[in-house]
Design a protein around this motif. Structure first.
Motif, PDB file in Angstrom:
ATOM      1  N   VAL A 118      37.248 -26.343 -88.871  1.00 38.54           N
ATOM      2  CA  VAL A 118      37.875 -25.967 -87.596  1.00 38.54           C
ATOM      3  C   VAL A 118      37.946 -24.455 -87.487  1.00 38.54           C
ATOM      4  O   VAL A 118      37.611 -23.874 -86.469  1.00 38.54           O
ATOM      5  CB  VAL A 118      39.295 -26.584 -87.496  1.00 38.54           C
ATOM      6  CG1 VAL A 118      40.021 -25.991 -86.301  1.00 38.54           C
ATOM      7  CG2 VAL A 118      39.201 -28.089 -87.358  1.00 38.54           C
ATOM      8  N   SER A 119      38.341 -23.806 -88.577  1.00 39.62           N
ATOM      9  CA  SER A 119      38.485 -22.353 -88.552  1.00 39.62           C
ATOM     10  C   SER A 119      37.144 -21.649 -88.402  1.00 39.62           C
ATOM     11  O   SER A 119      37.082 -20.538 -87.917  1.00 39.62           O
ATOM     12  CB  SER A 119      39.144 -21.876 -89.842  1.00 39.62           C
ATOM     13  OG  SER A 119      40.352 -22.544 -90.009  1.00 39.62           O
ATOM     14  N   GLN A 176      34.577 -22.581 -86.583  1.00 36.13           N
ATOM     15  CA  GLN A 176      33.832 -22.781 -85.346  1.00 36.13           C
ATOM     16  C   GLN A 176      33.687 -21.466 -84.583  1.00 36.13           C
ATOM     17  O   GLN A 176      34.562 -20.611 -84.608  1.00 36.13           O
ATOM     18  CB  GLN A 176      34.557 -23.804 -84.466  1.00 36.13           C
ATOM     19  CG  GLN A 176      34.374 -25.219 -84.990  1.00 36.13           C
ATOM     20  CD  GLN A 176      35.152 -26.210 -84.183  1.00 36.13           C
ATOM     21  OE1 GLN A 176      35.800 -25.854 -83.215  1.00 36.13           O
ATOM     22  NE2 GLN A 176      35.107 -27.452 -84.585  1.00 36.13           N
ATOM     23  N   THR A 177      32.587 -21.353 -83.908  1.00 37.85           N
ATOM     24  CA  THR A 177      32.354 -20.114 -83.168  1.00 37.85           C
ATOM     25  C   THR A 177      32.750 -20.284 -81.707  1.00 37.85           C
ATOM     26  O   THR A 177      32.780 -21.375 -81.175  1.00 37.85           O
ATOM     27  CB  THR A 177      30.878 -19.727 -83.226  1.00 37.85           C
ATOM     28  OG1 THR A 177      30.122 -20.808 -82.704  1.00 37.85           O
ATOM     29  CG2 THR A 177      30.452 -19.414 -84.637  1.00 37.85           C
ATOM     30  N   THR A 178      33.068 -19.161 -81.056  1.00 34.30           N
ATOM     31  CA  THR A 178      33.384 -19.199 -79.629  1.00 34.30           C
ATOM     32  C   THR A 178      32.381 -18.341 -78.888  1.00 34.30           C
ATOM     33  O   THR A 178      31.757 -17.456 -79.452  1.00 34.30           O
ATOM     34  CB  THR A 178      34.796 -18.648 -79.380  1.00 34.30           C
ATOM     35  OG1 THR A 178      34.841 -17.330 -79.886  1.00 34.30           O
ATOM     36  CG2 THR A 178      35.836 -19.490 -80.040  1.00 34.30           C
ATOM     37  N   GLY A 179      32.270 -18.597 -77.568  1.00 37.15           N
ATOM     38  CA  GLY A 179      31.317 -17.844 -76.765  1.00 37.15           C
ATOM     39  C   GLY A 179      31.968 -16.645 -76.121  1.00 37.15           C
ATOM     40  O   GLY A 179      33.033 -16.196 -76.524  1.00 37.15           O
ATOM     41  N   VAL A 180      31.327 -16.153 -75.104  1.00 36.77           N
ATOM     42  CA  VAL A 180      31.825 -14.976 -74.394  1.00 36.77           C
ATOM     43  C   VAL A 180      32.774 -15.427 -73.283  1.00 36.77           C
ATOM     44  O   VAL A 180      32.460 -16.327 -72.515  1.00 36.77           O
ATOM     45  CB  VAL A 180      30.641 -14.193 -73.791  1.00 36.77           C
ATOM     46  CG1 VAL A 180      31.135 -13.007 -72.979  1.00 36.77           C
ATOM     47  CG2 VAL A 180      29.714 -13.735 -74.899  1.00 36.77           C
ATOM     48  N   ILE A 181      33.931 -14.794 -73.212  1.00 35.12           N
ATOM     49  CA  ILE A 181      34.897 -15.113 -72.158  1.00 35.12           C
ATOM     50  C   ILE A 181      34.436 -14.431 -70.869  1.00 35.12           C
ATOM     51  O   ILE A 181      34.117 -13.246 -70.868  1.00 35.12           O
ATOM     52  CB  ILE A 181      36.300 -14.612 -72.528  1.00 35.12           C
ATOM     53  CG1 ILE A 181      36.763 -15.255 -73.831  1.00 35.12           C
ATOM     54  CG2 ILE A 181      37.288 -14.903 -71.413  1.00 35.12           C
ATOM     55  CD1 ILE A 181      37.967 -14.577 -74.431  1.00 35.12           C
ATOM     56  N   THR A 182      34.410 -15.191 -69.796  1.00 40.21           N
ATOM     57  CA  THR A 182      33.994 -14.632 -68.511  1.00 40.21           C
ATOM     58  C   THR A 182      35.193 -14.548 -67.582  1.00 40.21           C
ATOM     59  O   THR A 182      35.884 -15.539 -67.368  1.00 40.21           O
ATOM     60  CB  THR A 182      32.924 -15.532 -67.857  1.00 40.21           C
ATOM     61  OG1 THR A 182      31.923 -15.803 -68.816  1.00 40.21           O
ATOM     62  CG2 THR A 182      32.319 -14.849 -66.645  1.00 40.21           C
ATOM     63  N   ILE A 183      35.450 -13.362 -67.054  1.00 39.13           N
ATOM     64  CA  ILE A 183      36.527 -13.193 -66.078  1.00 39.13           C
ATOM     65  C   ILE A 183      35.883 -12.774 -64.761  1.00 39.13           C
ATOM     66  O   ILE A 183      35.206 -11.750 -64.686  1.00 39.13           O
ATOM     67  CB  ILE A 183      37.548 -12.144 -66.526  1.00 39.13           C
ATOM     68  CG1 ILE A 183      38.160 -12.546 -67.864  1.00 39.13           C
ATOM     69  CG2 ILE A 183      38.653 -11.987 -65.474  1.00 39.13           C
ATOM     70  CD1 ILE A 183      39.141 -11.542 -68.414  1.00 39.13           C
ATOM     71  N   THR A 184      36.076 -13.581 -63.749  1.00 38.20           N
ATOM     72  CA  THR A 184      35.476 -13.299 -62.448  1.00 38.20           C
ATOM     73  C   THR A 184      36.566 -12.975 -61.440  1.00 38.20           C
ATOM     74  O   THR A 184      37.454 -13.784 -61.187  1.00 38.20           O
ATOM     75  CB  THR A 184      34.677 -14.525 -61.948  1.00 38.20           C
ATOM     76  OG1 THR A 184      33.824 -14.962 -62.993  1.00 38.20           O
ATOM     77  CG2 THR A 184      33.850 -14.166 -60.724  1.00 38.20           C
ATOM     78  N   MET A 185      36.535 -11.782 -60.888  1.00 36.04           N
ATOM     79  CA  MET A 185      37.438 -11.415 -59.813  1.00 36.04           C
ATOM     80  C   MET A 185      36.689 -11.722 -58.521  1.00 36.04           C
ATOM     81  O   MET A 185      35.626 -11.123 -58.274  1.00 36.04           O
ATOM     82  CB  MET A 185      37.761  -9.924 -59.854  1.00 36.04           C
ATOM     83  CG  MET A 185      38.160  -9.421 -61.227  1.00 36.04           C
ATOM     84  SD  MET A 185      39.738 -10.059 -61.744  1.00 36.04           S
ATOM     85  CE  MET A 185      40.393  -8.622 -62.574  1.00 36.04           C
TER      86      MET A 185
END
Lengths: 184, 196
Positions: free
Chosen positions: B29-30, B32-41
């Motif tokens: 569990v520790s 695992q990889t995460t992707g890129v966070i996308t913030i859209t205004m």
């Protein structure tokens, strides 16, 4: 519950306070923010701009509002906790005709049950006044979490690494000593 | 002596193996990889709302009597949508608070009626759009102000109605509030959110 006041027999009550006959004008941008692929255990940060269009300085306060199901976008669930959203600063003094920014931080706890979710919550911006009519603007915040949990090291992992290092050190030390003593 | 040291090495290796066995289940569990966070205004959208005037003096001078209804013209107030974003609009009432020396005095307040009836320390508020047939009761729960989406530059005229509480006490057949010559602050909150 009666207040002991001079003039208690007065039958009249002042209802409205004198006020400037100005519109309560202010604006917030952006009107909508979408955060995608936010992993549980991570945080996202963005800024809102508040524009005071009035001719007097105003103090703006920020709140988190849970809209009813019918007000949310399709497929969006209620955001689990308003405590996961933080405003910095918590209130903003904006001079007349000026703009200022507030930083919003969204933090999702590192738990697998928060993975792969689509939520909606509204961020309220208002300028409390003593006037009868007050305006509150809401920014739609749409948050989608990723299907995996953050890879930041857990306590168990750190403990494991430390223990492994100590044990390897001990092993190497004893190996070194035994080799030295067995030399002719 | 050599045998003792060899035993120590064996114990060390065993401890290492034990350690790996204990901690291995918690690692996947520790790791695992995460992707890129996308913030859209959303675009350059700005949401804005204004209401004018923002105050009302019922009875002409802002002085009210117990158990009495006051209302404005249906065109008394104007809500205007600014910015560049179409919006859904909402309206809600709030409890009325006593203001002394610029501060809320919690010892006296009027609760907002839930059913349109007044009572001891309970008052009621309604609103009406200028093109509506009648009044709509306001509670603390926001309701639709306008059933249609309003676009930038759109405006709506509306009026309000107030029913004051029953008298706090009656003397010689006349009803009185317990606080005289005091400021009571009632509030109506108009809100907006970007439409879909």
């Amino acid at each position: 519950m009666r207040l002991k006041l001079a003039g208690i027999l007065t039958a009249l009550l002042l209802f409205a306070v004198p006020a400037l006959a100005l519109a309560q004008g202010f604006a917030v941008s952006p009107a909508e923010v979408t955060i995608e692929n936010l992993a549980p255990g991570e945080k996202a940060e963005f800024r809102l701009t508040v524009h005071n269009k009035e001719e007097v300085a105003r103090t703006f306060v920020f709140t988190v509002f849970q809209p009813a199901a019918e007000e949310r976008r399709e497929g969006r669930e209620q955001f689990p906790s308003t405590h996961w959203i933080n405003f910095s600063p918590s209130q903003l003094q904006v001079p007349p005709g000026s703009s200022a920014e507030v930083t919003v931080t969204v933090s999702i706890p590192r738990e697998e049950k928060w993975a792969d979710k689509d939520w909606e919550v509204w961020l309220g911006v208002s300028s409390p006044s003593s006037h009868l009519l007050n305006v509150q603007l809401y920014v739609r915040l749409l948050v989608s979490t990723s299907s995996v949990v953050s890879r930041q090291p857990s306590t168990a992992l750190l403990l494991a690494v430390i223990t492994a290092a100590v044990l390897l050190g001990c092993g190497a030390y004893y190996l070194f000593r035994s080799k030295r003593r067995t030399r002719p | 002596m050599a045998l003792h040291k060899r035993n120590l090495n064996v114990v060390t290796v065993l401890l290492l193996l034990l350690h790996v066995l204990i901690f291995t289940p918690s690692l996947p569990v520790s790791a695992q990889t995460t992707g890129v966070i996308t913030i859209t205004m959303t675009g350059g959208y700005e949401i804005s709302l204004a209401v004018s005037p923002d105050h009302w003096e019922p009875g002409g001078a802002g002085i009210v009597h117990p158990d009495t209804t006051y209302e404005t013209d249906a065109q008394q107030f104007t809500l205007t949508v600014g910015g560049n974003c179409p919006v859904h609009t909402y309206i809600a009432g709030a409890n009325a608070t006593l203001i002394r020396e610029g501060r809320i005095d919690p010892s006296y307040k009027w609760s907002l009626s839930q059913d349109g009836g007044n009572g001891l320390l309970t008052y009621a508020l309604w609103f009406t759009l200028s093109d509506a047939a009648g009044y709509t009761l306001l509670t603390e729960t926001p309701i639709e102000f306008c059933s249609t989406t309003l676009g930038p530059g759109d405006s709506k005229q509306f009026g309000v109605k107030l029913l004051t509480p029953q008298p706090d006490f009656i003397r010689d057949g006349t009803g009185y509030f317990a606080v005289g010559n005091a400021n009571i602050q009632a509030r109506i909150i108009l809100s907006a959110v970007a439409a879909a």
